[in-house]
Design a protein around this motif. Sequence first.
Motif, PDB file in Angstrom:
ATOM      1  N   GLU A  47       0.827  -1.205   0.000  1.00 29.31           N
ATOM      2  CA  GLU A  47       0.000   0.000   0.000  1.00 29.31           C
ATOM      3  C   GLU A  47       0.858   1.250   0.000  1.00 29.31           C
ATOM      4  O   GLU A  47       0.528   2.254  -0.633  1.00 29.31           O
ATOM      5  N   LYS A  48       1.970   1.183   0.718  1.00 27.92           N
ATOM      6  CA  LYS A  48       2.855   2.335   0.758  1.00 27.92           C
ATOM      7  C   LYS A  48       3.368   2.659  -0.632  1.00 27.92           C
ATOM      8  O   LYS A  48       3.386   3.813  -1.061  1.00 27.92           O
ATOM      9  N   VAL A  49       3.820   1.593  -1.320  1.00 28.50           N
ATOM     10  CA  VAL A  49       4.345   1.816  -2.665  1.00 28.50           C
ATOM     11  C   VAL A  49       3.275   2.425  -3.547  1.00 28.50           C
ATOM     12  O   VAL A  49       3.504   3.360  -4.317  1.00 28.50           O
ATOM     13  N   LYS A  50       2.058   1.897  -3.403  1.00 30.46           N
ATOM     14  CA  LYS A  50       0.954   2.398  -4.235  1.00 30.46           C
ATOM     15  C   LYS A  50       0.731   3.888  -3.992  1.00 30.46           C
ATOM     16  O   LYS A  50       0.580   4.677  -4.920  1.00 30.46           O
ATOM     17  N   PHE A  51       0.730   4.269  -2.737  1.00 31.82           N
ATOM     18  CA  PHE A  51       0.457   5.679  -2.448  1.00 31.82           C
ATOM     19  C   PHE A  51       1.593   6.568  -2.896  1.00 31.82           C
ATOM     20  O   PHE A  51       1.384   7.696  -3.375  1.00 31.82           O
ATOM     21  N   LEU A  52       2.797   6.095  -2.709  1.00 32.02           N
ATOM     22  CA  LEU A  52       3.947   6.885  -3.130  1.00 32.02           C
ATOM     23  C   LEU A  52       3.879   7.157  -4.628  1.00 32.02           C
ATOM     24  O   LEU A  52       4.123   8.262  -5.098  1.00 32.02           O
ATOM     25  N   THR A  53       3.509   6.106  -5.365  1.00 25.76           N
ATOM     26  CA  THR A  53       3.366   6.298  -6.805  1.00 25.76           C
ATOM     27  C   THR A  53       2.284   7.332  -7.100  1.00 25.76           C
ATOM     28  O   THR A  53       2.424   8.167  -7.993  1.00 25.76           O
ATOM     29  N   LEU A  54       1.212   7.255  -6.320  1.00 26.70           N
ATOM     30  CA  LEU A  54       0.116   8.196  -6.512  1.00 26.70           C
ATOM     31  C   LEU A  54       0.583   9.627  -6.304  1.00 26.70           C
ATOM     32  O   LEU A  54       0.264  10.533  -7.068  1.00 26.70           O
ATOM     33  N   ILE A  55       1.366   9.819  -5.249  1.00 22.59           N
ATOM     34  CA  ILE A  55       1.857  11.177  -4.973  1.00 22.59           C
ATOM     35  C   ILE A  55       2.655  11.698  -6.154  1.00 22.59           C
ATOM     36  O   ILE A  55       2.524  12.835  -6.583  1.00 22.59           O
ATOM     37  N   LYS A  56       3.483  10.819  -6.681  1.00 24.75           N
ATOM     38  CA  LYS A  56       4.351  11.283  -7.751  1.00 24.75           C
ATOM     39  C   LYS A  56       3.600  11.573  -9.025  1.00 24.75           C
ATOM     40  O   LYS A  56       4.099  12.239  -9.916  1.00 24.75           O
ATOM     41  N   LYS A  57       2.375  11.042  -9.119  1.00 23.56           N
ATOM     42  CA  LYS A  57       1.629  11.302 -10.340  1.00 23.56           C
ATOM     43  C   LYS A  57       0.855  12.612 -10.260  1.00 23.56           C
ATOM     44  O   LYS A  57       0.399  13.130 -11.268  1.00 23.56           O
ATOM     45  N   CYS A  58       0.693  13.152  -9.075  1.00 21.19           N
ATOM     46  CA  CYS A  58      -0.129  14.365  -8.937  1.00 21.19           C
ATOM     47  C   CYS A  58       0.593  15.563  -9.528  1.00 21.19           C
ATOM     48  O   CYS A  58       1.615  15.997  -9.032  1.00 21.19           O
ATOM     49  N   LYS A  59       0.025  16.079 -10.580  1.00 22.33           N
ATOM     50  CA  LYS A  59       0.699  17.170 -11.259  1.00 22.33           C
ATOM     51  C   LYS A  59      -0.026  18.502 -11.123  1.00 22.33           C
ATOM     52  O   LYS A  59       0.564  19.547 -11.279  1.00 22.33           O
ATOM     53  N   LYS A  60      -1.333  18.434 -10.880  1.00 25.10           N
ATOM     54  CA  LYS A  60      -2.073  19.693 -10.859  1.00 25.10           C
ATOM     55  C   LYS A  60      -2.074  20.285  -9.466  1.00 25.10           C
ATOM     56  O   LYS A  60      -2.404  19.622  -8.498  1.00 25.10           O
ATOM     57  N   SER A  61      -1.755  21.555  -9.409  1.00 24.74           N
ATOM     58  CA  SER A  61      -1.811  22.213  -8.113  1.00 24.74           C
ATOM     59  C   SER A  61      -3.209  22.775  -7.925  1.00 24.74           C
ATOM     60  O   SER A  61      -3.776  23.351  -8.832  1.00 24.74           O
ATOM     61  N   VAL A  62      -3.746  22.601  -6.731  1.00 26.83           N
ATOM     62  CA  VAL A  62      -5.066  23.157  -6.458  1.00 26.83           C
ATOM     63  C   VAL A  62      -4.921  24.666  -6.360  1.00 26.83           C
ATOM     64  O   VAL A  62      -4.312  25.192  -5.447  1.00 26.83           O
ATOM     65  N   VAL A  63      -5.474  25.340  -7.357  1.00 30.28           N
ATOM     66  CA  VAL A  63      -5.269  26.784  -7.457  1.00 30.28           C
ATOM     67  C   VAL A  63      -6.109  27.530  -6.429  1.00 30.28           C
ATOM     68  O   VAL A  63      -7.253  27.215  -6.205  1.00 30.28           O
ATOM     69  N   LYS A  64      -5.513  28.524  -5.818  1.00 26.52           N
ATOM     70  CA  LYS A  64      -6.270  29.315  -4.850  1.00 26.52           C
ATOM     71  C   LYS A  64      -6.280  30.762  -5.264  1.00 26.52           C
ATOM     72  O   LYS A  64      -5.243  31.385  -5.374  1.00 26.52           O
ATOM     73  N   ASN A  65      -7.439  31.270  -5.467  1.00 31.71           N
ATOM     74  CA  ASN A  65      -7.548  32.694  -5.762  1.00 31.71           C
ATOM     75  C   ASN A  65      -8.558  33.302  -4.805  1.00 31.71           C
ATOM     76  O   ASN A  65      -9.749  33.367  -5.096  1.00 31.71           O
ATOM     77  N   GLU A  66      -8.062  33.676  -3.643  1.00 32.47           N
ATOM     78  CA  GLU A  66      -8.958  34.031  -2.547  1.00 32.47           C
ATOM     79  C   GLU A  66      -9.986  35.078  -2.917  1.00 32.47           C
ATOM     80  O   GLU A  66     -11.162  34.934  -2.626  1.00 32.47           O
TER      81      GLU A  66
END
Lengths: 281, 298, 739
Positions: C683-702
């Motif tokens: 599960e750890k490996v799976k999540f680590l891979t998931l983290i590395k795939k996240c490319k989009k930053s959640v944009v904040k424009n208050e």
Amino acid sequence: MKIFKVISTITLIVTALIIILPLCMMLGGSFMGEDEIIQSIGKIYGLSKAEVHWRIIPQYPTFQAFIELLLDTPQFFVMFWNSCKQALLGVLIQLLVSVPAAWSFARFRFRGKKIIFMIYIILMILPFQVTMVSSYLVLDKFKIMNSHLAIIVPIVFSTFPVFIMERFFKAIPKSIIEAARIDGANELQIFFYVGIPIGLPGIISAGVLSFLEAWNAIEAPLTFLKDKSLWPLSLYLPSISIDNLGLAMVSSVIVMLPAILIFLFGQRYLEKGIVASGIKE
Amino acid sequence: MKKIQKREFTAWLFLLPSFVGTLIFTLIPFGDVIRRSFLDAMGNQFVGVLNYKNVLQNGAFQLAIKNTARFVVTCIPLLLLLSLILCILIVGRKKHGDFFKATYLFPMAIPVASVVLLWRVIFDKSGLINEFLLSFNMQPVDFMNTSKAFYVLVFSYIWKNTGYDMVLWLAGLNGIPTSLYEAASIDGANGWQKFKYITLPGLRSTLYITLVLSLINSFKVFREVYLVAGDYPNNSIYMLQHLFNNWFLSMDIQKMSAAAVMLAVTFLLLILLLSWLEKRWEGDYKKKRRLTHKNENI
Amino acid sequence: MRKKFSIFILLIVILSMILSACSNSTQQSGDKKGKQKSKGRYIEHDIEMPKLEKDETVVKIVENKEHQLELYTYIAKETTKYNCYLLKEDDSWEKTSLDWLNNSKTSEMIMVDICLGQDGSYYACLQNISGEQKANIIKKTNEGTGQFLDMACLNESTNVGEYNTYKIPSKINVLKNGNFIFNMKESAQDSSLVIFNQKGEKIDEVVTINPNSFSVSGNCVYLINQDKKVVSYNTETKNNDQILDFDGVIDSLQLFTKDNGNVIGVGPDGIHCYSKDLSLWEKVVEGSSNSLGMPSMDVKGTVVKDGEQDVYYVAFSEVALLGIQDGIQKIKKYVYDKDASSIPEKEITVFSMEENKTIRQAIAIYQTKNTDVKINYVVANSKEGGVDSDYIRTLNTELFTGNGADILILDGLPIDSYIEKGVLTDLSDIINPLIDSGKLLSNLNDSFTKDGKKYQFPARISIPVVAGNDEIVNTNVNLQKIVDYINKNNNAPIMKKISSEALLKGYMPLNIDTILKDGSLDEKALKNFLENLKTLNDNISKDNLCPVDEDDTDLYAVENSRRFASMGNPYTMLYTKVNSVEGMMSLNGLKQKQNMTYSSLNESFIPSAMVGMNNSSKEAETAKDFIKFLFSDEIQKLNMNDGFPVLESSLKQWFQEESKMMSFGTWDDDDNLINGEMPNEEEKVKFLTLIKKCKKSVVKNEALYKLIIDSARSYLDGEKNIDQTVADISQKVTVYLTE
């Protein structure tokens, strides 16, 4: 003729009621307990489903809100004294500086007077946001930023009282001044013994108005004072959140009190002066 | 020559503290504003009149100007008229005059945040006025979020300033010598004629001061709007100060400066116009009074 | 003429005097506050712990009669053995015997606390670990043996089901008259200090807000009362003798008394000393630049060695992730160095809107390593309420005038405006090498590159996760699918009810791209978005399982156990944020539920602790060095539970660490226990891979979001219709865009 009088009296009374109504609402509200307030106007804030209503005289009067404010909120007193310091000091020194200036504009002729006076008026009208950044720069250079002086100094050099007092000084009849001059008084003596006494209503009015403005100032303290411990009372009210309406009511009443007191005091002088200045040629 | 110089010197003596302070703390900052209006945002590059062009073409600016103008043109005449009427109704009432005066002046002393609280209670879509309307089976009006917000603002302004202006009128009224009225009565003038030919002209200089003060107070309305509706209120009450505030948040100081300079110039022209008019009237008026006196003394 | 001239001069002189006096006084008061001496300040030194055995727990440090530091420990194996170590002059340790404490009875217990009472004897509080968990007080007699005291209060038991429970004090001390003072939990909420006599009968009770922070001297107790004041309570007269007006940070303040009547207060802002003669507190050691100010370090005890300049020994425990504190891990010594410059030559300021623990920790660590640098940490939104835009305005004013902090933590600030106006420095020379060499996660590269330059970079990232029924949850979660599901199965609320504001705040960033296209508002898309959201809102409004928490404004709230427990019964999905490996436990708990899975949210991540540098900083070199430090392994590997590291090596280290024995447990409505354990290797490996795939930053424009949310809220709450709302929003967004 009598009918006219009756109609005018009625008009006056009705107008007075409309104007005073909000004041009474607030007074009443300050004596209401938290629950009653929520019950009365909670719907506006989504806190209750009951219809909005407001009794001038509360159903269950209580001093709870007063006690909570005066005893449980130490920062209220800190802010109260801050307001006093800033407003009173500011206005007093302001008068010291602007009364002679107004006298100068009113009674003397000198080169550039018109232009300077015009500049004074324009500066008076400009809203705060316009000169906010540049004022910050100057205050910062003098190292008075984030201190009481940051508020007091702009008040001291506000051009508003000069404008008001100039009118009053101008209205002083020339004959009196001439008489004093014939008696051998120099300019300073004329200013002190003729100008100030006769122009007193103008000075007091300017003082009262300036005090009101300083007491209720919001933008300047917000921008120039970083330390919350220096904040005046006028900034306390907006920071009370919805869930403490009772507190908001009470603090409104208390914040109003000094202003009203100074007001009433000044008004008496205003009256005297207006009658006195009626003595003209 | 020496005497005039001496007089001028004295004049400057009296003026000095105020002038020096104003120079340092208000004029020089404004000079900085003028300077910045010709530079880019961070003050590095000279851009000439580009900022002025941008601001004038800016839609938000146009909206704000429109609203401000609309507000001023609507409110001020209304306020002046109302306060004048009240003043006339009050003048001469020795017994209750003071009481009424004090009452009308109260709104000036109430802190802005409290006023805002009350307006919410009264004008909110579930507020007191709407309750009132509902009880008559009329449609409730969402004051704060529609263009009706404008009227709330007008009401708030008039409520606050009526007493103030009324007192100013009173002061001016008391400045008109009663001898004029007596002379007119002798000449057979009735109440309306006296009002038209003596009172109104006599109040001209008071008009000037009242106008200027009311103008200043009309800008203060921004505080209430901001506390109720935040940074982006309904379009009908979007004012210049909102724009300035938001420009400030996005670091657009060059636009702020250009707009500020234009504002100051507009006021300058306005004041010049007013004072020119006032001079003319004052001149006419003084002439009339001297004539009347001359007639009296004959 | 002369008269006038002299008046004129007089006026000018008076005026200038007033002005200069005013500015002087403000400067002076500033000086007084800073306590400027040109040289000399306290420096922190490490004290190496004595050689301990494995699992030897350090309980406390005590100042003995000769004013030396004694360290008390125990090792709990089959039998418990207690040890004591004495700190010698040269900072080395000498193991001493604890005969009075080690005997057959005590070997079945563990040590809770130990003290040297004001009556001159040692007292230890031990607790049974098996059988009836009772506390025992053992006194060291004059002969050097251990005497068990019979205390009525500790022998009292209350029946809970089959067991008897006893009250166990967590801190003890003894007054000069022989009475005991314990920090004992009377109930779940009450924190009070209770005074007992020698037989254990209750004599008095004192209320305090921090019951672990008291100290005794003679028959007086120094504590922090409920009005947040430091007082000295006389137990004989039962009255406050003195109020010691303390003006520092009073939360987490620990009090210690010295023989001469002075009081020491140790808190996160430093060490303060109260002088009895002057009746004044004085800050002697600045805390923000060393371990005292680190959020990870908790003060456990202090010993003061008198001298020309006192030496302070402070024992710390490192706050473990889930708040389990295993005794003392570190001891630091604070010695006055008269040659060290009192104010370091270089000074930089770090600004952030809200408190960030990783940054605060990094600031303290950096200063201990670079004693010539002082870092001020300015947090705008500390405690009392205030509107964000006001703080931003104040910051902007500073930036305009070329002042402002050297380093800006950009969370919540108008970053785009800053970049546009050239406020921020290009950090490419720091960041790019790290990315190119693979040190920084490369999936983060694109989100923070603008025109080829890097003006900002997060020091931490969190992963938003949606968990639930595998019909809705797969890699392409979107609002439309959720709404379709609701329309199909129109019964139970699909997730826990939250306020419409939280709903909007949560979904805005994910959908803003569709609503705002090419710099203008797409009204149809907005209408679609709002209508879908309303369907969702109406659906979750049916939830009456738990009351809505008005303060809960975060759709991705971490570890809201109720939500997890109620998955499947009745909830179908939930959103959460994973900040650490331990945060995966709750997700694992879902495995016990049928058809439940989780997935990343459109492969996005939430950045935090966004580091930016002020272009007009006057200490550019120092600032850049600090930034480099923030992205170094030493800081990145810290776990303050506020996000994953962005440094690849630290991230890997987190996942490779041996999982502590922890689990997440909660009960649902039907009293079923949901138990989530630490993830296994796969599960750890799976999540680590998931983290590395996240490319989009959640944009904040208050500013933009607030605008839309304020209008949309009343629509979601059913007070306005859709067309009116869309018109309103459109109007305001137009103004916003034109400004």
